[in-house]
Structures are given as C-alpha cells and as structure tokens.
Design a protein around this motif. Structure first.
Motif, PDB file in Angstrom:
ATOM      1  N   PRO A   1      46.433   4.530  46.168  1.00  0.00           N
ATOM      2  CA  PRO A   1      46.092   3.173  46.631  1.00  0.00           C
ATOM      3  C   PRO A   1      47.318   2.369  47.072  1.00  0.00           C
ATOM      4  CG  PRO A   1      44.909   3.678  44.619  1.00  0.00           C
ATOM      5  CD  PRO A   1      45.881   4.799  44.840  1.00  0.00           C
ATOM      6  N   TYR A   2      48.423   2.566  46.395  1.00  0.00           N
ATOM      7  CA  TYR A   2      49.676   1.903  46.767  1.00  0.00           C
ATOM      8  C   TYR A   2      50.123   2.363  48.152  1.00  0.00           C
ATOM      9  CZ  TYR A   2      54.628   0.550  46.374  1.00  0.00           C
ATOM     10  OH  TYR A   2      55.870   0.016  46.575  1.00  0.00           O
ATOM     11  N   SER A   3      50.003   3.653  48.400  1.00  0.00           N
ATOM     12  CA  SER A   3      50.359   4.213  49.697  1.00  0.00           C
ATOM     13  C   SER A   3      49.456   3.665  50.801  1.00  0.00           C
ATOM     14  CB  SER A   3      50.249   5.741  49.638  1.00  0.00           C
ATOM     15  OG  SER A   3      50.491   6.309  50.890  1.00  0.00           O
ATOM     16  N   LEU A   4      48.164   3.556  50.513  1.00  0.00           N
ATOM     17  CA  LEU A   4      47.223   2.985  51.476  1.00  0.00           C
ATOM     18  C   LEU A   4      47.560   1.526  51.761  1.00  0.00           C
ATOM     19  CD1 LEU A   4      44.627   3.381  53.158  1.00  0.00           C
ATOM     20  CD2 LEU A   4      43.336   2.681  51.142  1.00  0.00           C
ATOM     21  N   GLN A   5      47.909   0.802  50.711  1.00  0.00           N
ATOM     22  CA  GLN A   5      48.260  -0.611  50.847  1.00  0.00           C
ATOM     23  C   GLN A   5      49.490  -0.799  51.735  1.00  0.00           C
ATOM     24  OE1 GLN A   5      50.192  -2.707  47.452  1.00  0.00           O
ATOM     25  NE2 GLN A   5      48.238  -3.792  47.390  1.00  0.00           N
ATOM     26  N   LEU A   6      50.461   0.086  51.619  1.00  0.00           N
ATOM     27  CA  LEU A   6      51.688  -0.026  52.401  1.00  0.00           C
ATOM     28  C   LEU A   6      51.537   0.514  53.823  1.00  0.00           C
ATOM     29  CD1 LEU A   6      54.424   0.981  49.806  1.00  0.00           C
ATOM     30  CD2 LEU A   6      53.671  -1.309  50.469  1.00  0.00           C
ATOM     31  N   GLY A   7      50.399   1.139  54.106  1.00  0.00           N
ATOM     32  CA  GLY A   7      50.196   1.719  55.433  1.00  0.00           C
ATOM     33  C   GLY A   7      51.021   2.972  55.635  1.00  0.00           C
ATOM     34  N   SER A   8      51.239   3.722  54.564  1.00  0.00           N
ATOM     35  CA  SER A   8      52.074   4.916  54.615  1.00  0.00           C
ATOM     36  C   SER A   8      51.311   6.159  55.053  1.00  0.00           C
ATOM     37  CB  SER A   8      52.690   5.177  53.233  1.00  0.00           C
ATOM     38  OG  SER A   8      53.449   4.089  52.818  1.00  0.00           O
ATOM     39  N   SER A   9      50.102   5.989  55.522  1.00  0.00           N
ATOM     40  CA  SER A   9      49.314   7.142  55.923  1.00  0.00           C
ATOM     41  C   SER A   9      49.812   7.687  57.262  1.00  0.00           C
ATOM     42  CB  SER A   9      47.834   6.760  56.027  1.00  0.00           C
ATOM     43  OG  SER A   9      47.692   5.655  56.890  1.00  0.00           O
TER      44      SER A   9
ATOM     45  N   LYS B   1      44.025  -2.079  66.988  1.00  0.00           N
ATOM     46  CA  LYS B   1      44.358  -1.363  65.747  1.00  0.00           C
ATOM     47  C   LYS B   1      43.376  -1.727  64.641  1.00  0.00           C
ATOM     48  CE  LYS B   1      49.319  -0.975  66.509  1.00  0.00           C
ATOM     49  NZ  LYS B   1      50.653  -1.398  66.052  1.00  0.00           N
ATOM     50  N   ALA B   2      43.024  -2.998  64.558  1.00  0.00           N
ATOM     51  CA  ALA B   2      42.081  -3.445  63.524  1.00  0.00           C
ATOM     52  C   ALA B   2      40.712  -2.815  63.730  1.00  0.00           C
ATOM     53  CB  ALA B   2      41.978  -4.970  63.534  1.00  0.00           C
ATOM     54  N   TRP B   3      40.250  -2.692  64.975  1.00  0.00           N
ATOM     55  CA  TRP B   3      38.969  -2.029  65.253  1.00  0.00           C
ATOM     56  C   TRP B   3      39.020  -0.565  64.811  1.00  0.00           C
ATOM     57  CZ3 TRP B   3      34.313  -3.641  65.940  1.00  0.00           C
ATOM     58  CH2 TRP B   3      34.055  -4.867  66.536  1.00  0.00           C
ATOM     59  N   PHE B   4      40.070   0.109  65.207  1.00  0.00           N
ATOM     60  CA  PHE B   4      40.212   1.523  64.866  1.00  0.00           C
ATOM     61  C   PHE B   4      40.331   1.715  63.357  1.00  0.00           C
ATOM     62  CE2 PHE B   4      42.650   5.467  64.386  1.00  0.00           C
ATOM     63  CZ  PHE B   4      41.836   6.338  65.099  1.00  0.00           C
ATOM     64  N   ASP B   5      41.150   0.885  62.712  1.00  0.00           N
ATOM     65  CA  ASP B   5      41.323   0.977  61.262  1.00  0.00           C
ATOM     66  C   ASP B   5      40.022   0.664  60.521  1.00  0.00           C
ATOM     67  OD1 ASP B   5      43.943   1.700  61.584  1.00  0.00           O
ATOM     68  OD2 ASP B   5      44.756  -0.297  61.146  1.00  0.00           O
ATOM     69  N   SER B   6      39.251  -0.290  61.021  1.00  0.00           N
ATOM     70  CA  SER B   6      37.959  -0.614  60.391  1.00  0.00           C
ATOM     71  C   SER B   6      37.020   0.580  60.431  1.00  0.00           C
ATOM     72  CB  SER B   6      37.287  -1.796  61.102  1.00  0.00           C
ATOM     73  OG  SER B   6      38.055  -2.940  60.992  1.00  0.00           O
TER      74      SER B   6
ATOM     75  N   GLN C   1      40.897  -0.338  47.020  1.00  0.00           N
ATOM     76  CA  GLN C   1      41.930  -0.638  48.013  1.00  0.00           C
ATOM     77  C   GLN C   1      41.400  -0.459  49.433  1.00  0.00           C
ATOM     78  OE1 GLN C   1      44.995  -1.927  47.197  1.00  0.00           O
ATOM     79  NE2 GLN C   1      45.124  -2.326  49.388  1.00  0.00           N
ATOM     80  N   ALA C   2      40.527   0.523  49.626  1.00  0.00           N
ATOM     81  CA  ALA C   2      39.928   0.733  50.949  1.00  0.00           C
ATOM     82  C   ALA C   2      39.092  -0.484  51.355  1.00  0.00           C
ATOM     83  CB  ALA C   2      39.087   2.009  50.959  1.00  0.00           C
ATOM     84  N   PHE C   3      38.328  -1.037  50.416  1.00  0.00           N
ATOM     85  CA  PHE C   3      37.567  -2.255  50.712  1.00  0.00           C
ATOM     86  C   PHE C   3      38.512  -3.423  51.022  1.00  0.00           C
ATOM     87  CE2 PHE C   3      33.865  -0.202  48.598  1.00  0.00           C
ATOM     88  CZ  PHE C   3      32.949  -0.401  49.612  1.00  0.00           C
ATOM     89  N   SER C   4      39.621  -3.498  50.299  1.00  0.00           N
ATOM     90  CA  SER C   4      40.612  -4.536  50.567  1.00  0.00           C
ATOM     91  C   SER C   4      41.169  -4.397  51.976  1.00  0.00           C
ATOM     92  CB  SER C   4      41.744  -4.445  49.537  1.00  0.00           C
ATOM     93  OG  SER C   4      42.782  -5.333  49.849  1.00  0.00           O
ATOM     94  N   GLU C   5      41.469  -3.176  52.381  1.00  0.00           N
ATOM     95  CA  GLU C   5      41.987  -2.940  53.734  1.00  0.00           C
ATOM     96  C   GLU C   5      40.936  -3.273  54.789  1.00  0.00           C
ATOM     97  OE1 GLU C   5      45.241  -2.237  54.327  1.00  0.00           O
ATOM     98  OE2 GLU C   5      45.409  -2.449  52.151  1.00  0.00           O
ATOM     99  N   LEU C   6      39.669  -2.970  54.487  1.00  0.00           N
ATOM    100  CA  LEU C   6      38.593  -3.311  55.412  1.00  0.00           C
ATOM    101  C   LEU C   6      38.493  -4.830  55.593  1.00  0.00           C
ATOM    102  CD1 LEU C   6      36.216  -2.413  57.185  1.00  0.00           C
ATOM    103  CD2 LEU C   6      34.773  -2.514  55.142  1.00  0.00           C
ATOM    104  N   ILE C   7      38.596  -5.570  54.506  1.00  0.00           N
ATOM    105  CA  ILE C   7      38.558  -7.037  54.577  1.00  0.00           C
ATOM    106  C   ILE C   7      39.726  -7.556  55.403  1.00  0.00           C
ATOM    107  CG2 ILE C   7      38.813  -9.151  53.203  1.00  0.00           C
ATOM    108  CD1 ILE C   7      37.181  -7.669  50.980  1.00  0.00           C
ATOM    109  N   LYS C   8      40.909  -6.973  55.215  1.00  0.00           N
ATOM    110  CA  LYS C   8      42.078  -7.393  56.001  1.00  0.00           C
ATOM    111  C   LYS C   8      41.884  -7.085  57.489  1.00  0.00           C
ATOM    112  CE  LYS C   8      44.962  -5.832  52.463  1.00  0.00           C
ATOM    113  NZ  LYS C   8      46.186  -5.184  52.008  1.00  0.00           N
ATOM    114  N   ASP C   9      41.290  -5.934  57.786  1.00  0.00           N
ATOM    115  CA  ASP C   9      41.030  -5.583  59.191  1.00  0.00           C
ATOM    116  C   ASP C   9      40.018  -6.537  59.821  1.00  0.00           C
ATOM    117  OD1 ASP C   9      42.804  -3.439  59.252  1.00  0.00           O
ATOM    118  OD2 ASP C   9      41.290  -2.001  58.601  1.00  0.00           O
ATOM    119  N   ILE C  10      38.980  -6.877  59.076  1.00  0.00           N
ATOM    120  CA  ILE C  10      37.984  -7.834  59.584  1.00  0.00           C
ATOM    121  C   ILE C  10      38.640  -9.197  59.820  1.00  0.00           C
ATOM    122  CG2 ILE C  10      35.877  -9.103  58.984  1.00  0.00           C
ATOM    123  CD1 ILE C  10      34.925  -6.480  57.577  1.00  0.00           C
ATOM    124  N   ALA C  11      39.537  -9.569  58.909  1.00  0.00           N
ATOM    125  CA  ALA C  11      40.263 -10.837  59.081  1.00  0.00           C
ATOM    126  C   ALA C  11      41.115 -10.804  60.347  1.00  0.00           C
ATOM    127  CB  ALA C  11      41.124 -11.128  57.859  1.00  0.00           C
ATOM    128  N   ARG C  12      41.778  -9.679  60.601  1.00  0.00           N
ATOM    129  CA  ARG C  12      42.585  -9.548  61.818  1.00  0.00           C
ATOM    130  C   ARG C  12      41.703  -9.638  63.062  1.00  0.00           C
ATOM    131  NH1 ARG C  12      44.645  -5.063  59.238  1.00  0.00           N
ATOM    132  NH2 ARG C  12      46.296  -5.683  57.853  1.00  0.00           N
TER     133      ARG C  12
END
Length: 169
Positions: A68-76, A91-96, A152-163
């Motif tokens: 989850p830490y790696s996902l949060q940092l965008g280290s994928s 990028k936000a569309w693709f990441d979502s 963390q994936a849901f958190s990233e989804l929320i951030k992408d929707i915000a973007r």
C-alpha cells in the motif's frame, strides 16, 4: 470533494504511510534471519531448520504490508512512453480505470485469503516442513496486507476522481 472522502484519504494514507515506513526495515529482519542461518551452519554445525521459513514469512509481511505504501507513492511500473506525456486529466482517467480493475482483483484475492485463513485456523493447518509452524499467522498477515492495499486503492480512486473534477483530495 465531500468531507468524508477527504477524511478517508487522509486517514488511510497516514496509516499506510507509517506501516510502509516501518516495513522498510523488514529487509534487515530478513537479512538477520538468513545471516543467523549461515552462522549456525558454519560455526555451530547445526542447521537452523526454521530460518528459511521464517525468512519467507518475513518476506510475505515485507511485501504485502509495504505494497500500500508503494501504491501511495506511485512506485508502480508504468509504460511511461505514453503515460509520461499525457495531461493530468488523461492520467486520472486512465488511473481510475486501472484502479477499478485492481479493486476487483484485490476483492477476489481478499475473499480467497479470508477463506484460506479460516480454514487454517479451523483445522490447525501447518507447513509440511520439518519445523511445521502453524500457517494462520502468515495467512492473517496476508489478509491484512491485501485489506490495506484495498483501502489504499480506494484512496487512490478518490484522488483520481478529485483530479478529474479539478480538486484535490
């Protein structure tokens, strides 16, 4: 973004950040275990049968609780040939889209992991090695890591929707 979404992102990001920072030192635990294995074989001529399995269990914790830490940092790993030149919105569309696939995958993985952990607890499942440790502790850590990754994936989804909306979460 709604207040609950902002709070969710802050809490999940903070928890996974600190767990990830702590798990970074897990590599030293694994090195210590494997070093002890080498020393015990060389100096005491008594192989420690438990060391390889404990190192494997430590690797499971290191990998799954650090994910989850790696996902949060965008280290994928990404194909930056295309991704790097895209706009923030694209990028936000693709990441979502990809995060939704990840959420589906993690949900199935968590379902199977919980089922496997319940089985290990009910039947006292043990490793088929000479040492024969119980498997429920490592399976529980596995489920915790997958659950934290799902959060963390849901958190990233929320951030992408915000973007996508032009805001930040």
């Amino acid at each position: 973004m709604p207040r609950w979404a902002v709070t969710y992102v802050k809490v999940v990001d903070k928890v996974n950040y600190w767990i990830g920072r702590i798990m970074m030192y897990g590599i030293f635990v694994m090195v210590g275990i494997l070093l002890w294995s080498s020393i015990s074989k060389a100096m005491f001529v008594v192989p420690a049968f438990w060391t390889l399995e404990v190192a494997q269990f430590a690797l499971v914790a290191y990998y799954l609780l650090g994910g989850p830490y790696s996902l949060q940092l965008g280290s994928s790993v990404r194909m930056d040939l295309f991704y790097g030149s895209w706009t923030v919105r694209r990028k936000a569309w693709f990441d979502s889209f990809t995060i939704l696939i990840l959420i589906l995958y993690l949900s199935v993985l968590l379902y199977g992991g919980i089922d496997s952990t319940v089985y290990a607890v009910e039947y006292g499942e043990r490793s088929p090695s000479l040492w024969r440790p119980y498997l429920w502790p490592v399976k529980s850590i596995m489920c915790l890591g997958i659950f934290l990754m799902l959060l963390q994936a849901f958190s990233e989804l929320i951030k992408d929707i915000a973007r996508l909306r032009g805001a930040t979460a």
